[in-house]
Write an enzyme that holds these catalytic residues in place. Structure first.
Site, short mmCIF file in Angstrom:
data_model
loop_
_atom_site.label_atom_id
_atom_site.label_comp_id
_atom_site.label_asym_id
_atom_site.label_seq_id
_atom_site.Cartn_x
_atom_site.Cartn_y
_atom_site.Cartn_z
N CYS B 79 0.89 -1.10 0.20
CA CYS B 79 -0.18 -0.23 -0.09
C CYS B 79 0.75 1.37 -0.02
O CYS B 79 1.59 1.58 -1.01
CB CYS B 79 -1.14 -0.07 1.27
SG CYS B 79 -2.24 1.11 1.14
N HIS B 183 -3.53 -5.19 -0.34
CA HIS B 183 -3.33 -5.52 0.99
C HIS B 183 -3.41 -6.99 1.11
O HIS B 183 -4.25 -7.61 1.20
CB HIS B 183 -4.06 -5.09 2.19
CG HIS B 183 -4.04 -3.68 2.38
ND1 HIS B 183 -3.20 -3.07 3.29
CD2 HIS B 183 -4.61 -2.54 1.64
CE1 HIS B 183 -2.90 -1.86 3.28
NE2 HIS B 183 -3.93 -1.44 2.44
N GLU B 185 -2.48 -9.03 3.13
CA GLU B 185 -2.83 -9.64 4.72
C GLU B 185 -4.12 -9.43 4.84
O GLU B 185 -4.82 -9.75 6.18
CB GLU B 185 -1.92 -8.59 5.69
CG GLU B 185 -2.62 -7.40 6.00
CD GLU B 185 -1.98 -6.08 4.90
OE1 GLU B 185 -1.43 -6.58 3.90
OE2 GLU B 185 -2.39 -5.04 5.15
#
Lengths: 259, 215
Positions: B79, B183, B185
């Site tokens: 990001c 992202h 994650e």
């Protein structure tokens, strides 16, 4: 292009999953983390956890619960219920919540939206609005009124006006929850959803009333929603997240199918 | 062991949790020496470029990251971490890290029904093979939240594209540095798999001969 988001809502009470019907009666229907993991594996795009009585009882959301969720779920999730300060919002964000929902406390003190947006960013600040149909008047020109304290208290605030103000104050997303439709499984309040979605520049999430896959389809097409919240329709196993997404995909709505 | 740069730019704990989910040890730090000596680095970030850059400079993390990059340490930017590795950003006047030639630009959308930030799940289309994108199929989506995106000068640094009115770079790479605008994650199983590939990556990118080279 962005996919339309399917969002499962889990009402948590004392660490257990509850489901309300028109915000009044609640019943215990299982372990919220277990359910959340099941939806996660089955392709839900996002989750929202509401601690349903936190706001009425002036309690705090359980941080430990949020941390447990964050350790198992690797998609965005938001939390709401009883968030009254920037400190509450920051703690929940750090505990792993991607977004924080404010509702009653923001109606009581609207600066809260701006304060939270400054602290954790607009993209993480969600204004959740509980809305009930009302007689059209000079005070409520849209015919939709904001209610607070889990739907128990009318405010005299017009829902459309509040949505626009929420955006101006810094909210990055709106959840439009129809108290009239909540728990009925008769479909989303489409007119309300569309009115709000067409008058703001931030994502709008339809909430309350999903009972059939077609209701989701209509929320995205006629309601112009960016996301739709489901609860009963998946909690009792009538439909899986996968089935709902397949229906949408087959009917030409762009949804995330690979997971 | 993965070293996560903790530079006061949003929630790094979600990256730590994802590492732990895939069974990889991680440590979050803002200490220069730990970053220079890291085996592997994740450079995450949410927030604004100017304040992130100020913090990096104040802590000497800009030079630490540049040194690790020069030494061949595998680095994954996420990001904001995919944006400030370029020379500059439209989000503020401050120069950025300049590890990859290019600049970060803001979405300029004509269609007023499209919203900024670009937030939600979107398809990531591989345009060049890379060890970290190995196995990504058409239709695979990842989670995004951003208003700016990286624009590398050289096409050879662009590894994936996504569409939001028009195409934008959603993954870039240069030598031992790879970065995603999305992202991993927060992108479910597909995101965790990308992190697993990073945990195994030695920082090299196999050169695939193109037809024009004639062999």
């Amino acid at each position: 292009m962005l996919s339309k988001r399917l969002i499962a809502c889990l009402d948590v009470r004392d660490g257990k999953l509850a489901k309300s019907v028109r915000f009044v009666d609640t019943i215990d229907i299982g372990d919220p983390i277990e359910k959340a993991s099941q939806y996660y594996r089955d392709g839900i795009d996002e989750l929202v956890f509401y601690d349903i009585n936190a706001s009425r009882e002036e309690r705090d959301i359980d941080i430990e619960f949020v941390e447990k969720v964050a350790a198992e779920i690797f998609i965005p999730f938001s939390v709401g219920g009883g968030i009254r300060s920037v400190e509450d919002a920051t703690r929940l964000r750090l505990a792993g919540a991607e977004k924080v929902n404010v509702n009653t406390a923001a109606v009581k003190r609207k600066e809260l939206i701006t304060e939270i947006a400054r602290a954790i960013g607009s993209q993480s600040t969600v204004l959740s609005m509980d809305v009930r149909r009302a007689d059209t008047s000079s005070q409520i020109p849209s015919g939709y009124e904001i209610v607070i304290n889990d739907g128990t208290t009318p405010t005299g605030i017009d829902a459309l006006k509040w949505a626009r103000m929420g955006e101006e104050l810094g909210a990055g997303e709106l959840v439009v929850n129809s108290i009239d439709a909540d728990g009925t499984k008769e479909g989303y309040e489409l007119e309300l959803t569309r009115l709000v979605a067409d008058s703001v520049g931030i994502p709008v999430i339809a909430s309350g009333g999903a009972g059939e896959p077609e209701h989701l389809y209509r929320a995205f097409t006629e309601g112009h929603a960016d996301g739709a919240i489901v609860a009963s329709i998946v909690h009792y196993g009538e439909y899986t997240c996968r089935q709902l997404k397949e229906y949408l995909d087959n009917h030409g709505v762009k949804v995330r199918m690979n997971y | 062991m993965i070293t996560i740069i903790d530079y006061d730019a949003g929630n790094i704990r979600s990256v730590q949790r994802a590492c732990s989910e895939i069974g990889v040890r991680s440590v979050a730090t803002d200490a220069q020496t730990e970053i220079i000596n890291a085996e592997k680095i994740i450079f995450p970030g949410v927030g604004a470029a100017p304040s992130a850059m100020s913090y990096m400079i104040e802590k000497g993390l800009d030079s630490a990251l540049a040194e690790a990059f020069a030494c061949g340490v595998p680095i994954l930017g996420i990001c904001l971490g995919a944006q400030i590795i370029l020379d500059s950003s439209e989000e503020g006047d401050q120069p950025c890290l300049g590890l990859v030639p290019g600049k970060t630009v803001r979405f300029q959308l004509q269609n007023r029904s499209l919203k900024i930030p670009h937030m939600g799940w979107n398809e990531v289309k591989t345009v060049q093979s890379h060890p970290l994108l190995d196995g990504i199929k058409p239709g695979d989506e990842f989670y995004f939240v951003h208003s700016f995106y990286p624009q590398p000068v050289e096409e050879k640094n662009i590894y994936a594209l996504s569409d939001y009115e028009s195409s934008f770079c959603s993954a870039l790479g240069f030598r031992n540095l790879f970065a995603t605008q999305f992202h991993p994650e927060k992108s479910g199983r597909l995101g965790l798999q990308l992190l697993e590939r990073f945990a195994r990556w030695d920082g090299t990118v196999p050169v695939i001969p193109t037809a024009s080279e004639g062999h």
